[in-house]
Write a protein that holds these residues in place. Structure first.
Motif, PDB file in Angstrom:
ATOM      1  N   LYS A   8      -9.797   0.586  -5.749  1.00 57.95           N
ATOM      2  CA  LYS A   8      -9.703   1.306  -4.409  1.00 57.95           C
ATOM      3  C   LYS A   8     -10.908   2.255  -4.157  1.00 57.95           C
ATOM      4  O   LYS A   8     -11.390   3.031  -5.041  1.00 57.95           O
ATOM      5  CB  LYS A   8      -8.252   2.256  -4.364  1.00 57.95           C
ATOM      6  CG  LYS A   8      -8.155   3.381  -3.411  1.00 57.95           C
ATOM      7  CD  LYS A   8      -8.112   3.204  -1.949  1.00 57.95           C
ATOM      8  CE  LYS A   8      -8.013   4.511  -1.236  1.00 57.95           C
ATOM      9  NZ  LYS A   8      -6.862   5.055  -1.560  1.00 57.95           N
TER      10      LYS A   8
ATOM     11  N   HIS B 120       0.944  -1.277  -0.002  1.00 52.94           N
ATOM     12  CA  HIS B 120      -0.022  -0.070  -0.191  1.00 52.94           C
ATOM     13  C   HIS B 120       1.020   1.275  -0.060  1.00 52.94           C
ATOM     14  O   HIS B 120       1.433   1.726   0.994  1.00 52.94           O
ATOM     15  CB  HIS B 120      -0.893   0.071   1.187  1.00 52.94           C
ATOM     16  CG  HIS B 120      -1.676   1.172   1.298  1.00 52.94           C
ATOM     17  ND1 HIS B 120      -2.703   1.509   2.203  1.00 52.94           N
ATOM     18  CD2 HIS B 120      -1.948   2.292   0.592  1.00 52.94           C
ATOM     19  CE1 HIS B 120      -3.394   2.372   2.318  1.00 52.94           C
ATOM     20  NE2 HIS B 120      -3.112   3.184   1.043  1.00 52.94           N
TER      21      HIS B 120
ATOM     22  N   TRP C 187      -2.185   2.743  -4.504  1.00 53.89           N
ATOM     23  CA  TRP C 187      -3.504   2.864  -4.243  1.00 53.89           C
ATOM     24  C   TRP C 187      -4.351   3.924  -4.542  1.00 53.89           C
ATOM     25  O   TRP C 187      -5.374   4.271  -4.414  1.00 53.89           O
ATOM     26  CB  TRP C 187      -3.882   2.450  -2.503  1.00 53.89           C
ATOM     27  CG  TRP C 187      -3.579   1.304  -2.067  1.00 53.89           C
ATOM     28  CD1 TRP C 187      -2.933   0.206  -2.560  1.00 53.89           C
ATOM     29  CD2 TRP C 187      -4.324   0.753  -0.878  1.00 53.89           C
ATOM     30  NE1 TRP C 187      -3.123  -1.001  -1.710  1.00 53.89           N
ATOM     31  CE2 TRP C 187      -3.809  -0.561  -0.729  1.00 53.89           C
ATOM     32  CE3 TRP C 187      -5.486   1.045  -0.108  1.00 53.89           C
ATOM     33  CZ2 TRP C 187      -4.557  -1.586   0.286  1.00 53.89           C
ATOM     34  CZ3 TRP C 187      -5.952   0.459   0.913  1.00 53.89           C
ATOM     35  CH2 TRP C 187      -5.347  -0.961   0.811  1.00 53.89           C
TER      36      TRP C 187
END
Length: 305
Positions: free
Chosen positions: A128, A23, A62
């Motif tokens: 996302k 991430h 992300w």
């Protein structure tokens, strides 16, 4: 059947992702973070180079639609450094968009997400979306519904920004209950920002992946709790669901460090001393490969020049 991850340069066997920052952000901009844009291709390439030199193989970005993904620059940085980059489609909270652009897209979200995942020139490898603080507002429910529909159409994983680490169970109730997603295709992000061990364990029992992020000055209040939360999950048998990422979101955080490489030079050695080398491999290699390795079709040609 070989599991494939969809990177900005094409589909890659999950076994070839190497050590993964699960991430993070190479590029990002938001009206909610004025003057803190991550928009420098040279700085992004330097981050990837440092990560590669620390032993890194893949970075999962992300950054969703409309927040400065700069996909062409992500492609160039991946080619230049040899680090795989997985990009996101999806949509963040409404506060991160101009109202007019948001209104234009809301009625066609599923189609936009599926296109980004399947036929766009640079394809995304995950969706996302974002919760609200301790709950799900109408915007979150609409974007999560589209994300689940895109998952059912493609098999892509869905990664969720949990606002200050809250609403994890509400998200699972919606995505995996009402919308029928398999928990193993859901990644819950920012869990360390709400260090409620009972919620973490209940979320883990669902089968979802649990992402903890930082460290950076912006997220430092979560750092000292991290290993207590990881210990509780590992001792309960959930080492196979843990993900770690740097989540650098601002230019200031990038300048201040410690950067992506700290995941492998700082956190991974500590994690392996605490839980053993198998746990380190699970968190950084095997778990990301299972959740981001989702593609079932034959891979496109993929080669770093």
């Amino acid at each position: 059947m070989i599991r494939l991850a969809r990177t900005v340069l094409g589909d890659v066997p999950a076994a070839e992702l190497g050590s993964v920052d699960a991430h993070d952000h190479l590029f990002l901009r938001s009206p909610a973070l004025p003057g803190e844009e991550l928009d420098d291709p040279r700085a992004a390439e330097a981050e990837l180079t440092a990560f590669r030199e620390a032993g890194g193989g893949t970075v999962v970005q992300w950054t969703p639609r409309g927040m400065g993904r700069r996909l062409a620059d992500a492609v160039a940085a991946s080619r230049a450094t040899g680090v795989h980059v997985v990009a996101a489609t999806g949509l963040h909270q409404a506060a991160h968009y101009e109202p007019a652009s948001l209104a234009r897209d809301m009625d066609r979200l599923t189609d936009l997400f599926v296109t980004d995942l399947t036929t766009a020139p640079v394809r995304a490898g995950l969706v996302k979306v974002a919760s609200g603080f301790h709950g799900l507002d109408a915007h979150a429910r609409r974007t999560m519904t589209a994300a689940a529909e895109a998952h059912h159409a493609t098999g892509a994983p869905v990664a969720v920004h949990l606002e200050l680490g809250t609403a994890a169970l509400d998200v699972l109730d919606l995505l995996c209950g009402d919308l029928g997603m398999p928990p193993a295709s859901v990644v819950l992000g920012h869990l360390g920002r709400s260090p409620d061990a009972r919620v973490h364990l209940e979320a883990a029992r669902s089968g979802a992946f649990l992402a903890f992020d930082g460290p950076s000055r912006r997220h430092h209040p979560t750092d000292w709790r991290l290993f207590d939360r990881l210990t509780a999950l590992v001792e309960a048998g959930h080492a196979g669901q843990i993900l770690l990422g740097g989540d650098t979101t601002t230019a200031g955080a990038r300048r201040e460090g410690p950067g992506m490489r700290f995941l492998l030079r700082g956190l991974r050695p500590r994690l392996e001393r605490e839980f053993g080398e198998e746990a380190g491999r699970a968190v950084f290699v095997e778990n990301p490969g299972r959740v981001f390795g989702w593609v079932r079709a034959a891979p496109r040609t993929h080669a770093h020049p």
